[in-house]
Design a protein around this motif. Structure first.
Motif, PDB file in Angstrom:
ATOM      1  N   LYS A 111      -4.112 -21.793  52.212  1.00 30.19           N
ATOM      2  CA  LYS A 111      -4.575 -21.295  50.926  1.00 30.19           C
ATOM      3  C   LYS A 111      -3.975 -22.095  49.771  1.00 30.19           C
ATOM      4  N   ASP A 112      -2.682 -22.403  49.850  1.00 29.26           N
ATOM      5  CA  ASP A 112      -2.036 -23.154  48.766  1.00 29.26           C
ATOM      6  C   ASP A 112      -2.630 -24.544  48.612  1.00 29.26           C
TER       7      ASP A 112
ATOM      8  N   LEU B  81      -5.510 -26.857  40.358  1.00 32.51           N
ATOM      9  CA  LEU B  81      -5.087 -25.652  39.652  1.00 32.51           C
ATOM     10  C   LEU B  81      -3.572 -25.627  39.485  1.00 32.51           C
ATOM     11  N   PRO B  82      -3.093 -25.218  38.340  1.00 30.93           N
ATOM     12  CA  PRO B  82      -1.638 -25.135  38.149  1.00 30.93           C
ATOM     13  C   PRO B  82      -1.064 -23.964  38.937  1.00 30.93           C
ATOM     14  N   PRO B  83       0.073 -24.130  39.581  1.00 32.82           N
ATOM     15  CA  PRO B  83       0.678 -23.019  40.337  1.00 32.82           C
ATOM     16  C   PRO B  83       1.118 -21.908  39.389  1.00 32.82           C
ATOM     17  N   PRO B  84       1.113 -20.659  39.849  1.00 30.37           N
ATOM     18  CA  PRO B  84       1.524 -19.534  38.977  1.00 30.37           C
ATOM     19  C   PRO B  84       2.922 -19.705  38.394  1.00 30.37           C
ATOM     20  N   ALA B  85       3.830 -20.314  39.159  1.00 31.21           N
ATOM     21  CA  ALA B  85       5.199 -20.503  38.653  1.00 31.21           C
ATOM     22  C   ALA B  85       5.212 -21.386  37.411  1.00 31.21           C
ATOM     23  N   LEU B  86       4.313 -22.360  37.358  1.00 37.42           N
ATOM     24  CA  LEU B  86       4.242 -23.256  36.197  1.00 37.42           C
ATOM     25  C   LEU B  86       3.825 -22.486  34.949  1.00 37.42           C
TER      26      LEU B  86
ATOM     27  N   GLU C  46       1.790 -34.471  35.008  1.00 39.38           N
ATOM     28  CA  GLU C  46       1.503 -34.052  36.386  1.00 39.38           C
ATOM     29  C   GLU C  46       0.007 -34.053  36.685  1.00 39.38           C
ATOM     30  N   GLY C  47      -0.797 -34.240  35.634  1.00 37.55           N
ATOM     31  CA  GLY C  47      -2.238 -34.384  35.838  1.00 37.55           C
ATOM     32  C   GLY C  47      -3.018 -33.094  35.959  1.00 37.55           C
ATOM     33  N   TYR C  48      -2.459 -31.971  35.540  1.00 44.17           N
ATOM     34  CA  TYR C  48      -3.195 -30.711  35.619  1.00 44.17           C
ATOM     35  C   TYR C  48      -4.290 -30.675  34.548  1.00 44.17           C
TER      36      TYR C  48
ATOM     37  N   ALA D 173      -5.600 -20.089  32.990  1.00 44.68           N
ATOM     38  CA  ALA D 173      -4.502 -19.374  33.645  1.00 44.68           C
ATOM     39  C   ALA D 173      -3.543 -18.776  32.619  1.00 44.68           C
ATOM     40  N   LEU D 174      -3.306 -19.514  31.529  1.00 49.98           N
ATOM     41  CA  LEU D 174      -2.412 -19.020  30.485  1.00 49.98           C
ATOM     42  C   LEU D 174      -2.974 -17.762  29.828  1.00 49.98           C
TER      43      LEU D 174
END
Length: 375
Positions: A269-270, A278-283, A310-312, A320-321
């Protein structure tokens, strides 16, 4: 004898989107009313000019191609069907030259094209080759082979207005020998005189259950491996990213399968989210904490070093924000509204080609001020 291996190689190299594209109208899922109407038009030989519109990946091009396969014998399709992608060929010269030339060609009579060509079935009954094809049940399929050609104009909303104006005259002049199928995402970009000459069909986004069933079928056919007991999680992640776009979902599955093609490797899934950019939730959580420090330099450094470099994608980061900020209890409704309005404006600017870094900093600067005023 030497032809068999190359055919297998070509099949394995075929994109899954093309390999599993519906071959006939009965294979098209969910768009029931459209399929039923087209089937009736085929049976009654009353096919009008068509205008298919709706979100990408909902089956518009697939339905058009399936309709052509149901109308014409396979040996006739190359001569009877012209498919153009308007995003590449959208000038008025294409309408005046290529489209008009093909539309004006007359269709020869069936009798002359089939003269002297007879095949016999096991029962001894003579059959014309243009009417012979065997379906999955072993029965001979018959094709209407109507006396007209079909021009499929994909992405017609990319055609210039002048070219659309020229196209409406071509449609009128050669309607006896040619039918047009216009395909677009935004019907409002088709001029009204052109749209009024076509029967309009709106394609709806595919429901999750329908897409899940098809994705699971493709995964089984391609022997995709998933973590034990987590197949539904991976498929749900693919569907959430595709947002009703079946083409994107199939392509994502193929990409994930290609990345996990080792003997013991499985689709995780990750890996789906990472592959989609997609940016990870931690980011996002760290970004919000940085915004709450009320320090512009810290926010700018974090955006530049951890997001931009990082290219997001700025579009995904903003989405996401906003999803995080909307549910925050310590942020006022007024502040949420201001940030949402700016995020929407920045999203529109990104579509228009604006710089991603500037749009990210614009939204984050406003969020910095709104969160600061709340402290």
């Amino acid at each position: 004898m030497a032809d068999n291996p190359p055919r297998q190689t070509d099949l394995s190299a075929t994109p899954w989107v093309e390999r599993y594209r519906p071959k006939s109208l009965k294979d098209v899922s969910h768009q029931g009313e459209i399929v039923a109407t087209l089937k009736n038009a085929v049976e009654t030989n009353r096919l009008p000019h068509l205008l298919f519109y709706g979100p990408p990946g909902t089956g518009k091009t697939s339905v058009a191609l399936a309709l052509c396969r149901q109308l014409f014998d396979p040996s006739q399709i190359r001569r009877r069907v012209l498919e153009l992608n308007a995003s590449d060929e959208r000038g008025i010269s294409v309408v005046r030259d290529k489209i008009k030339q093909f539309a004006s060609l007359a269709i020869g009579s069936n009798a002359s094209s089939k003269a002297g060509k007879k095949f016999f079935t096991k029962g001894g009954t003579a059959k014309d080759p243009d009417d012979m094809d065997v379906d999955a049940e072993g029965e001979i399929k018959k094709y209407p082979n109507p006396p007209f050609k079909i021009i499929i104009l994909d992405e017609a909303d990319a055609v210039t207005r002048d070219a659309q104006a020229a196209l409406r005259r071509v449609i009128e002049a050669y309607s006896k020998v040619t039918r047009f199928i216009l395909i677009c995402n935004y019907v409002t970009r088709i001029i009204e005189p052109l749209a009024s000459r076509c029967a309009k069909f709106r394609f709806q986004p595919l429901p999750v259950e329908s897409m899940k069933e098809r994705i699971r079928y493709i995964a089984e056919q391609e022997h995709c491996k998933f973590e034990e007991g987590k197949e539904d999680e991976v498929i749900n992640e693919i569907l959430s990213l595709s947002e009703g776009d079946m083409r994107r979902a199939v392509t994502t599955l193929q990409s994930a399968h290609s990345l996990s093609c080792g003997a013991d490797e499985v689709i995780q899934k990750d890996a789906i989210a990472e592959m989609a950019g997609l940016p990870p939730p931690a980011l996002i959580d760290t970004l919000i904490k940085t915004l709450q420090t009320s320090n512009f330099d810290n926010m700018k450094n974090f955006v530049m070093e951890n997001i931009v470099l990082e290219g997001y994608s700025a579009e995904f980061v903003l989405s996401a924000l906003m999803a995080k900020i909307i549910v925050m209890e310590d942020v006022s409704e007024e502040a949420k509204a201001k940030i949402a309005i700016q995020a929407a404006q920045s999203d529109k600017n990104l579509v228009d080609g604006s710089d991603e870094t500037l749009q990210l900093l614009t939204v984050c600067s406003l969020a910095l001020g709104c969160l600061k005023s709340r402290q």
